[in-house]
Design a protein around this motif. Structure first.
Motif, PDB file in Angstrom:
ATOM      1  N   VAL A   1       0.856  -1.177   0.000  1.00 39.71           N
ATOM      2  CA  VAL A   1       0.000   0.000   0.000  1.00 39.71           C
ATOM      3  C   VAL A   1       0.898   1.235   0.000  1.00 39.71           C
ATOM      4  O   VAL A   1       1.733   1.389   0.888  1.00 39.71           O
ATOM      5  N   MET A   2       0.760   2.090  -1.026  1.00 39.05           N
ATOM      6  CA  MET A   2       1.585   3.287  -1.105  1.00 39.05           C
ATOM      7  C   MET A   2       0.794   4.525  -0.677  1.00 39.05           C
ATOM      8  O   MET A   2      -0.364   4.706  -1.075  1.00 39.05           O
ATOM      9  N   CYS A   3       1.450   5.365   0.157  1.00 36.89           N
ATOM     10  CA  CYS A   3       0.832   6.589   0.679  1.00 36.89           C
ATOM     11  C   CYS A   3       1.611   7.793   0.161  1.00 36.89           C
ATOM     12  O   CYS A   3       2.799   7.701  -0.125  1.00 36.89           O
ATOM     13  N   GLN A   4       0.934   8.948   0.070  1.00 33.46           N
ATOM     14  CA  GLN A   4       1.645  10.163  -0.313  1.00 33.46           C
ATOM     15  C   GLN A   4       2.497  10.691   0.833  1.00 33.46           C
ATOM     16  O   GLN A   4       3.611  11.141   0.632  1.00 33.46           O
ATOM     17  N   PHE A   5       1.957  10.638   2.054  1.00 32.84           N
ATOM     18  CA  PHE A   5       2.616  11.260   3.197  1.00 32.84           C
ATOM     19  C   PHE A   5       2.919  10.240   4.289  1.00 32.84           C
ATOM     20  O   PHE A   5       2.165   9.274   4.476  1.00 32.84           O
ATOM     21  N   VAL A   6       4.007  10.485   5.032  1.00 32.28           N
ATOM     22  CA  VAL A   6       4.392   9.592   6.127  1.00 32.28           C
ATOM     23  C   VAL A   6       3.248   9.421   7.124  1.00 32.28           C
ATOM     24  O   VAL A   6       2.982   8.313   7.594  1.00 32.28           O
ATOM     25  N   ASP A   7       2.544  10.534   7.404  1.00 30.53           N
ATOM     26  CA  ASP A   7       1.458  10.460   8.392  1.00 30.53           C
ATOM     27  C   ASP A   7       0.320   9.540   7.965  1.00 30.53           C
ATOM     28  O   ASP A   7      -0.454   9.082   8.804  1.00 30.53           O
ATOM     29  N   ASP A   8       0.205   9.311   6.657  1.00 29.38           N
ATOM     30  CA  ASP A   8      -0.876   8.446   6.182  1.00 29.38           C
ATOM     31  C   ASP A   8      -0.659   6.987   6.575  1.00 29.38           C
ATOM     32  O   ASP A   8      -1.615   6.209   6.660  1.00 29.38           O
ATOM     33  N   ILE A   9       0.614   6.628   6.774  1.00 27.81           N
ATOM     34  CA  ILE A   9       0.931   5.205   7.007  1.00 27.81           C
ATOM     35  C   ILE A   9       0.161   4.654   8.202  1.00 27.81           C
ATOM     36  O   ILE A   9      -0.487   3.611   8.111  1.00 27.81           O
ATOM     37  N   MET A  10       0.198   5.379   9.345  1.00 26.02           N
ATOM     38  CA  MET A  10      -0.486   4.847  10.525  1.00 26.02           C
ATOM     39  C   MET A  10      -2.014   4.889  10.377  1.00 26.02           C
ATOM     40  O   MET A  10      -2.716   4.107  11.016  1.00 26.02           O
ATOM     41  N   LYS A  11      -2.500   5.800   9.515  1.00 27.35           N
ATOM     42  CA  LYS A  11      -3.944   5.778   9.251  1.00 27.35           C
ATOM     43  C   LYS A  11      -4.330   4.481   8.531  1.00 27.35           C
ATOM     44  O   LYS A  11      -5.345   3.863   8.840  1.00 27.35           O
ATOM     45  N   VAL A  12      -3.496   4.096   7.563  1.00 30.32           N
ATOM     46  CA  VAL A  12      -3.764   2.849   6.835  1.00 30.32           C
ATOM     47  C   VAL A  12      -3.672   1.662   7.795  1.00 30.32           C
ATOM     48  O   VAL A  12      -4.530   0.768   7.776  1.00 30.32           O
ATOM     49  N   VAL A  13      -2.659   1.687   8.647  1.00 35.00           N
ATOM     50  CA  VAL A  13      -2.507   0.599   9.623  1.00 35.00           C
ATOM     51  C   VAL A  13      -3.760   0.513  10.491  1.00 35.00           C
ATOM     52  O   VAL A  13      -4.275  -0.582  10.756  1.00 35.00           O
ATOM     53  N   GLY A  14      -4.275   1.664  10.901  1.00 31.78           N
ATOM     54  CA  GLY A  14      -5.503   1.697  11.705  1.00 31.78           C
ATOM     55  C   GLY A  14      -6.687   1.086  10.972  1.00 31.78           C
ATOM     56  O   GLY A  14      -7.457   0.309  11.550  1.00 31.78           O
ATOM     57  N   LEU A  15      -6.803   1.407   9.672  1.00 32.65           N
ATOM     58  CA  LEU A  15      -7.895   0.837   8.875  1.00 32.65           C
ATOM     59  C   LEU A  15      -7.794  -0.684   8.811  1.00 32.65           C
ATOM     60  O   LEU A  15      -8.795  -1.400   8.921  1.00 32.65           O
ATOM     61  N   ILE A  16      -6.568  -1.177   8.624  1.00 30.64           N
ATOM     62  CA  ILE A  16      -6.379  -2.630   8.510  1.00 30.64           C
ATOM     63  C   ILE A  16      -6.695  -3.307   9.843  1.00 30.64           C
ATOM     64  O   ILE A  16      -7.380  -4.333   9.881  1.00 30.64           O
ATOM     65  N   ARG A  17      -6.204  -2.711  10.945  1.00 35.07           N
ATOM     66  CA  ARG A  17      -6.482  -3.295  12.271  1.00 35.07           C
ATOM     67  C   ARG A  17      -7.972  -3.362  12.543  1.00 35.07           C
ATOM     68  O   ARG A  17      -8.450  -4.256  13.235  1.00 35.07           O
ATOM     69  N   GLY A  18      -8.742  -2.420  11.993  1.00 37.55           N
ATOM     70  CA  GLY A  18     -10.167  -2.339  12.288  1.00 37.55           C
ATOM     71  C   GLY A  18     -11.045  -3.269  11.463  1.00 37.55           C
ATOM     72  O   GLY A  18     -12.242  -3.387  11.727  1.00 37.55           O
ATOM     73  N   ARG A  19     -10.483  -3.935  10.470  1.00 39.96           N
ATOM     74  CA  ARG A  19     -11.298  -4.790   9.602  1.00 39.96           C
ATOM     75  C   ARG A  19     -11.748  -6.052  10.340  1.00 39.96           C
ATOM     76  O   ARG A  19     -10.981  -6.624  11.112  1.00 39.96           O
ATOM     77  N   THR A  20     -12.968  -6.513  10.028  1.00 40.21           N
ATOM     78  CA  THR A  20     -13.460  -7.733  10.667  1.00 40.21           C
ATOM     79  C   THR A  20     -13.308  -8.957   9.765  1.00 40.21           C
ATOM     80  O   THR A  20     -13.690 -10.059  10.131  1.00 40.21           O
ATOM     81  N   ASP A  21     -12.744  -8.751   8.564  1.00 37.47           N
ATOM     82  CA  ASP A  21     -12.615  -9.879   7.629  1.00 37.47           C
ATOM     83  C   ASP A  21     -11.193 -10.439   7.595  1.00 37.47           C
ATOM     84  O   ASP A  21     -10.861 -11.222   6.702  1.00 37.47           O
ATOM     85  N   LEU A  22     -10.354 -10.026   8.546  1.00 35.62           N
ATOM     86  CA  LEU A  22      -9.002 -10.582   8.647  1.00 35.62           C
ATOM     87  C   LEU A  22      -8.540 -10.406  10.099  1.00 35.62           C
ATOM     88  O   LEU A  22      -9.117  -9.625  10.864  1.00 35.62           O
ATOM     89  N   THR A  23      -7.487 -11.137  10.477  1.00 40.94           N
ATOM     90  CA  THR A  23      -6.930 -11.033  11.829  1.00 40.94           C
ATOM     91  C   THR A  23      -5.462 -10.626  11.729  1.00 40.94           C
ATOM     92  O   THR A  23      -4.702 -11.266  11.002  1.00 40.94           O
ATOM     93  N   VAL A  24      -5.084  -9.554  12.432  1.00 44.80           N
ATOM     94  CA  VAL A  24      -3.675  -9.148  12.430  1.00 44.80           C
ATOM     95  C   VAL A  24      -2.900 -10.109  13.322  1.00 44.80           C
ATOM     96  O   VAL A  24      -3.271 -10.350  14.474  1.00 44.80           O
TER      97      VAL A  24
END
Lengths: 208, 208, 208, 208
Positions: free
Chosen positions: C77-100
């Motif tokens: 997953v490519m982001c424009q800004f460094v700050d976006d990275i943890m937002k993406v991580v947050g989205l992935i952690r919040g999904r109910t269709d996979l387990t981190v």
């Protein structure tokens, strides 16, 4: 040994370009509010085992594939109605980015097996890393029902290695007839629509 | 005013995911050397004008669309043979990433118009920006011939705004019969292949 | 002999599904008028030669690949800004269709080579022909500049078979620093925009 | 009222075709074992609001868009290394399916804003429903770092409606310099690889 990837790369490129070009007709028709004669378009480069099979069967030397085997690049155009087929053929003939080399009409005269389709062989210029290269491609135009039948026949031929048993062959011909009748019924509905629309336009014109 | 883009976004996402998931079966079958019961898969979100039409016709309040209109997200699975339809239904019933909510069998009992298809309504969880959201989607399973016919009927209904003239309707039913016969012929070829293959296996087994 | 196609098929399916799912976030953000933290998404199944190489290097028995090799299915997953990275991580952690299953943060602590990225290993359920199968997949989240650098490092490692000469390694670290500075400058422009917008909102609020 | 869909349809078609054609170079390079100078290709038709904005700003009458606005069809080619840009330009100049109309080199002489890219305006023949139609298209060739920067500048220009505040402009120039340094570092690594490979070939040649 022949390097297939290198030899087939321009054919793959031609297939990709022709797919985008022929699919484009749908949008170009739609924005002008016309019915597109093209329902959908598929394409493929002939798999190497099929190339070797056909070369053997037809005694084509491998170094003459580019001139002797016309369907290394293959495109299929599917139409809803039989009448659309010649419209598509007309569009292809009118393009300035390819040259029609040969046409084979298996619609007016279907093959003994029951196969129906319109085949056009074109010469198409691909821009390679070393400049322009003209290659041959075969475009098959058919209705959805013709395509459906042809797919089954192809897989039967493959399973029976060309020797389909007589009883299966008989059934296949009956299926081809069913596909033909479906096309006929569909054509009549289309004409029905046209006639209905013209009558409607006529009536409205009468009012003026 | 309703913001359609926002409302429909999860439905669009569901359609994209279900298309990839159901198309995946083809590859999963092919690598195991099995014939895929799925020929191809299409999908769409219902266009806003069609939503408004249907809501009016069926008296569905716009704020109950998510529970009352089951085909906002629509998926179509096309099969080569009639027998494949129930195999696809079985695969869908067996998935753990969706819940089957309703089934409507227009194969065993076709509609008066001639329409044949198997409909499955599923509840499917989409991960939105604000967490999981469960939405309804309708999966229609049909043969290529059924699909061909249904496409024509749909465009005639659209042209005549639901009031297809009696003579066109009669022709449409004849076309549905032609499509049905094509499916019958194709089914028999398939059984023919199976019987042929079993006889072959039998013979070989006898030799041991 | 191992049948790679059969073994890897569910991994290919997982890659296809995760690509569609993560790409979906862009649209879901856009319709809500929010900036998407995701710029683009790519994915691949690890090629068989790379699997064999890594298995040998890390002494992983081939029959334990499914539990011991976490990146057979790889998503980027490519982001424009460094700050976006943890937002993406947050989205992935919040999904109910996979387990981190595991997270590795090479952003806060970059590797000695200069490599930066955030890795998340997830357990993802794929619906196969024989029912649900849980597989491991690795999602790498990074900025465009990090990705650019990583691509080059990867191809150098490949060319030098892991033994990059000292002088090239030194240059590579300098390039990593240039990529890092680019990310820093970009981050400050982004903050600049935010501050400017807040000042603007403040001014307008003062007027009330 | 202008019918945008009809007017823009051939431009959309040109974008689709040029994307497939330029992406094709990657495969054509790869099968010959050469590094592709093209990393990836994107394309778009200019959105109608942007067309109206630009027409107003540049005083272009709407009935002269086809000759006066050269970027209605826009293609972007991204390269890994600065040196690749002129290789791509060479490939485009050599094609026989388009005519280069104009070139603008913002690499040798970057814009005051910090913008760097190589622009090529081409005349490209599209086959419409009514025959061939020649249209203008703009191809921008740039490195990944140049593209990254340009994307940010574009969104800032959009947010500030062309009047980026002086302090943000200063930061933007610093970011452009960081992008430039990244390109420089990358170029040197590439040369490093070349020199290393030549030294290696030299050594092996000495042995003969």
């Amino acid at each position: 040994m022949m390097e297939w990837d290198i030899f087939l790369a321009p054919y793959k490129q031609a297939v990709d370009e022709l797919k985008v070009k022929l699919r484009g007709y749908r949008d170009l028709h739609e924005v002008s509010g016309k019915n597109s004669p093209i329902e959908f378009v598929t394409g493929r480069v002939k798999p190497v085992p099929s190339i070797l099979d056909k070369a053997k069967r037809k005694a084509i030397p491998l170094d003459q594939l580019n001139t002797q085997m016309q369907d290394l690049a293959g495109i299929r155009v599917m139409c809803q109605f039989v009448d659309d087929i010649m419209k598509v053929v007309g569009l292809i003939r009118g393009r300035t980015d390819l040259t029609v080399v040969e046409e084979r009409d298996y619609i007016s005269e279907k093959k003994k097996s029951g196969y129906r389709s319109y085949h056009i062989v074109v010469q198409y210029p691909v821009q390679t890393v070393d400049g322009e290269k003209k290659i041959l491609a075969e475009i098959q135009v058919r209705t959805l029902a013709m395509n459906f039948w042809a797919t089954i026949e192809h897989s039967l031929n493959y399973k029976y290695k060309g020797n389909i048993p007589t009883d299966v062959k008989a059934r296949l011909i009956r299926a081809a007839e069913a596909a033909f009748r479906l096309d006929e019924e569909m054509s009549q509905i289309r004409e029905e629509i046209w006639v209905a629309q013209q009558r409607f336009l006529q009536k409205n014109a009468d009012k003026d």
